[in-house]
Design an enzyme around this catalytic site. Structure first.
Site, PDB file in Angstrom:
ATOM      1  N   GLU A 126       0.860  -1.112  -0.019  1.00  0.00           N
ATOM      2  CA  GLU A 126       0.040   0.029  -0.053  1.00  0.00           C
ATOM      3  C   GLU A 126       0.963   1.115   0.031  1.00  0.00           C
ATOM      4  OE1 GLU A 126      -3.057   0.034  -0.270  1.00  0.00           O
ATOM      5  OE2 GLU A 126      -3.786  -1.853   0.101  1.00  0.00           O
ATOM      6  N   ARG A 130       0.629   3.759  -3.186  1.00  0.00           N
ATOM      7  CA  ARG A 130       0.355   4.912  -2.980  1.00  0.00           C
ATOM      8  C   ARG A 130       1.089   5.977  -2.780  1.00  0.00           C
ATOM      9  NH1 ARG A 130      -5.365   4.217   0.363  1.00  0.00           N
ATOM     10  NH2 ARG A 130      -5.477   1.971  -0.042  1.00  0.00           N
ATOM     11  N   THR A 469      -0.898   0.854 -10.521  1.00  0.00           N
ATOM     12  CA  THR A 469      -2.291   0.266 -10.067  1.00  0.00           C
ATOM     13  C   THR A 469      -3.162   1.294  -9.161  1.00  0.00           C
ATOM     14  OG1 THR A 469      -3.417  -1.758  -9.422  1.00  0.00           O
ATOM     15  CG2 THR A 469      -1.662  -0.981  -7.892  1.00  0.00           C
TER      16      THR A 469
END
Ligand SMILES: *[C@@H]1O[C@H](CO)[C@@H](O)[C@H](O)[C@H]1NC(C)=O
Ligand SMILES: *[C@@H]1O[C@H](CO)[C@@H](O)[C@H](O)[C@H]1NC(C)=O
Ligand SMILES: *[C@@H]1O[C@H](CO)[C@@H](O)[C@H](O)[C@H]1NC(C)=O
Ligand SMILES: *[C@@H]1O[C@H](CO)[C@@H](O)[C@H](O)[C@H]1NC(C)=O
Length: 478
Positions: A126, A130, A469
Site C-alpha cells: 500500500e 500510494r 495500479t
C-alpha cells in the site's frame, strides 16, 4: 536484459514557470490552462474538478495531515501516518491544473512528511503504490526536487522488506522508523509482492541507482520461474517462498499480479512479461471467464478446484488492462474480452443508488449481491476500464457510463464534509454511511472520471504513460 542504458532524462516536453512561496520555481510538462476556471461552467470535466476540490477541502478542513478523512466524525484516520490523501491525490490536482492545491501539498510534503514520525508497521504494498507511486508520478509531472528526495528516502526504508526476508518474497510490513521488516501473518499475498515493481523500477530510473529495480525485479523473476500450474493461488509463504493452495481469482489479493505483467512489459520490453501475460489471459479465458445468462463473468476457482460464479468489483481492472493490451498490438482478441467484461462491470452499477457493490455472485443466471457485500468504497476499477476503452475505441458509450456513475456518486456519496463510503448500495431511502473517504477516491476514481470526460484526450497519452495500479502515471521511456 535491463533497459537502463537507453533511458534519458528527456521528459520535459513543455515547461511552464510555476511559482512557489518557498521554492524559486519548478517545471511542468502539463499544460495548466485552468487558471480562471469558473464553476458556473457546465462542462462535465469542470464538474469533476469541482468534485475533487470539494473532497480536498473537506479533507483539508477536518483531516489535514492525517491519512484519510472521516467525514462523519469530522476527523481523520491515521494508520499509516503518511498524509496518505495528500500524496495520493497530488498528481490528480496537478493534472487538473489546480495550483493552489498543488502548492499546499508540496509545502506539506516538504515540511511535514516525515517517515520517522510513526514507530509502527506499514504495509509495503500500500505504501509503495500510494506514497512512493504518488511522489514519483508527481515528480515526473512537475519536477519539484523534494518529491524525488522523499521518494528515495521512502524507497531506502522499504528495501528492508526485501533485505530482511529469508526467501525471494519480500516481507509484507516495514516499520519505516526502525527499518525492521516483519510478516505479522506469516504470509504475503501475490498482489502485494508483485505490484511494487513499476514503482521501484521508476525510482531506479530517476535516481540512477539500480538497487531498487534489482530487488523488485528479482521477485518477478522468481514468480516467473516457479510458475503456478494454472492461474495463481493468492497467498505465498514468506518463509520458504512457496505458493499456498488458495483460491485462484482476479479479485482481492491476486488482481494486480496480472496487471503488472502487462505493465512491466510496457515499461521494460522484457519479452517474458508479454508471454506470461498472454498465457495467463488464455488460462483466464479457459478456466474462469464464463458467459452466465447474458453476462460475461470473471469467476474464481476455489481451493477444492470448483468454479465459483463470484466476481469482485476489483476484478473489473482486467477490462482496462485488456484494452491496453489490444492497443499495444499484443493480442487482437483482447478487445472483445475487454468490452464484454466492461458490460458486466457497468451492470454492477444497476442498483437503486447507481453505485456498485463490492462483490457480486450469479445465482440462476442472475447477478446479485449478498447482504454483507453490498457496500461501496467508491472504487475506481470500472471507471478505470471505461477510461481505457474510451481512449482505445472512441466509443462515447464509455463516457456516458462514466458520467452516470459520477452523478450517482454526487447524489448518494456526497455530504457537506466530503464524500463517504456507502454501506448498502441497494438502499436509497436512508443512506447508511461508512465513515471514510478513501485516498483512492481522489487518486484514482476522480482522476479516471476526469480523464474520460476531458475534451482534450491528448492529456497523458497511453503510448507515453503507464498508470500504476493506484492511477499514478509514469513515463514510458523509449
Ligand atoms: C491538450 O493537452 C496537451 C497536453 O497537455 C496540450 O499540449 C494541448 O495543447 C492541449 N490541447 C488543447 C486544445 O488544449
Ligand atoms: C484571469 O483573470 C484575471 C483577472 O480577471 C486576468 O487578469 C487574467 O489575464 C486571466 N488569465 C487568463 C489565463 O485568462
Ligand atoms: C480526532 O481524533 C483524534 C484521535 O485520533 C483525537 O485526539 C482528536 O481529539 C479528534 N479531533 C476531533 C476534532 O474530534
Ligand atoms: C537478484 O538475483 C540475482 C540472481 O539470483 C542475484 O545474483 C542478485 O544478488 C539479486 N539481487 C538482489 C538485489 O537481491
Amino acid at each position: 536484459m535491463l533497459i537502463f542504458s537507453v533511458l534519458f532524462f528527456n521528459l520535459i516536453i513543455g515547461c511552464l514557470f510555476y511559482g512557489l512561496p518557498s521554492e524559486s520555481s519548478y517545471n511542468t510538462n502539463i499544460d495548466l490552462n485552468f487558471e480562471n476556471i469558473t464553476f458556473s461552467s457546465i462542462r462535465k470535466e469542470d464538474q469533476v474538478i469541482q468534485a475533487f476540490i470539494f473532497a480536498w477541502n473537506g479533507y483539508k478542513k477536518y483531516a489535514w495531515g492525517k491519512d484519510e478523512l472521516e467525514p462523519l466524525k469530522k476527523n481523520g484516520s491515521n494508520s499509516f501516518g503518511l498524509g496518505l490523501t495528500i500524496v495520493d491525490a497530488l498528481d490528480t490536482a496537478i493534472i487538473m491544473g489546480l495550483k493552489k492545491e498543488t502548492n499546499k501539498a508540496i509545502d506539506w510534503i516538504k515540511n511535514d512528511l516525515d517517515f520517522d514520525v510513526k514507530n509502527d508497521n506499514v504495509n509495503v504494498f500500500e505504501t509503495t503504490i500510494r506514497v512512493l507511486g504518488g511522489l514519483l508520478s508527481s515528480y515526473n509531472l512537475i519536477k519539484h526536487p523534494i518529491l524525488l528526495e522523499k521518494a528515495k528516502d521512502l524507497g531506502d526504508r522499504l528495501l528492508s522488506a526485501f533485505i530482511q526476508s529469508t526467501s525471494p518474497i519480500p516481507r509484507s510490513d516495514v516499520n519505516l522508523k526502525t527499518r525492521i521488516a516483519s510478516n505479522p501473518s506469516g504470509y504475503s499475498s501475490l498482489a502485494e509482492v508483485s505490484t511494487i515493481q513499476l514503482e521501484f523500477r521508476e525510482l531506479s530510473r530517476l535516481t540512477r541507482d539500480m538497487i531498487y529495480e534489482q530487488y523488485a525485479m528479482n521477485v518477478s523473476n522468481y514468480i516467473h520461474r516457479i510458475g503456478c500450474d494454472g492461474l495463481c493461488p493468492y497467498l505465498l509463504d514468506v518463509n520458504d517462498g512457496k505458493f499456498i493452495e488458495t483460491t485462484r481469482t482476479l479479485g482481492a489479493r491476486a488482481d494486480s499480479f496480472y496487471e503488472y505483467l502487462l505493465k512491466q512489459y510496457l515499461q521494460t520490453n522484457v519479452d517474458w512479461f508479454r508471454e506470461d501475460w498472454n498465457n495467463y489471459i488464455d488460462l483466464i479465458e479457459k478456466d474462469i471467464y464464463m458467459k452466465i445468462g447474458s453476462d460475461y463473468v470473471l469467476g474464481e476457482i476455489e481451493k477444492d478446484k470448483t468454479f465459483s460464479a463470484k466476481m469482485d468489483h476489483l476484478a473489473c481492472f482486467l477490462s482496462g488492462s485488456l484494452a491496453l493490451s489490444y492497443q499495444n498490438g499484443i493480442n487482437s482478441k483482447h478487445l472483445k474480452m475487454a468490452e464484454n467484461i466492461a458490460e458486466t462491470c457497468y451492470k454492477m452499477y444497476d442498483t437503486p443508488s447507481g453505485l456498485a457493490a463490492e462483490i457480486y455472485k450469479w445465482k440462476e443466471e442472475k447477478i446479485s449481491s449478498d447482504f454483507r457485500d453490498r457496500h461501496s468504497l467508491l472504487r475506481p476499477e470500472a471507471v478505470e476500464s471505461f477510461f481505457y476503452l474510451y481512449r482505445v475505441t472512441g466509443n462515447r458509450k464509455y463516457q456516458d457510463w462514466t458520467w452516470k456513475i459520477f452523478q450517482s456518486i454526487q447524489k448518494y456519496a456526497r455530504i457537506p464534509e466530503g464524500y463517504s463510503s456507502v454501506k448498502n448500495v441497494y438502499e436509497t431511502e436512508y443512506i447508511t454511511r461508512i465513515d471514510k473517504m478513501e485516498s483512492f477516491f481522489l487518486a484514482e476514481t476522480l482522476k479516471y472520471i476526469y480523464l474520460t470526460m476531458a475534451e482534450n484526450q491528448t492529456i497523458l497519452p497511453l503510448d507515453e504513460w503507464i498508470f500504476n495500479t493506484e492511477a499514478h502515471p509514469f513515463p514510458i521511456s523509449k
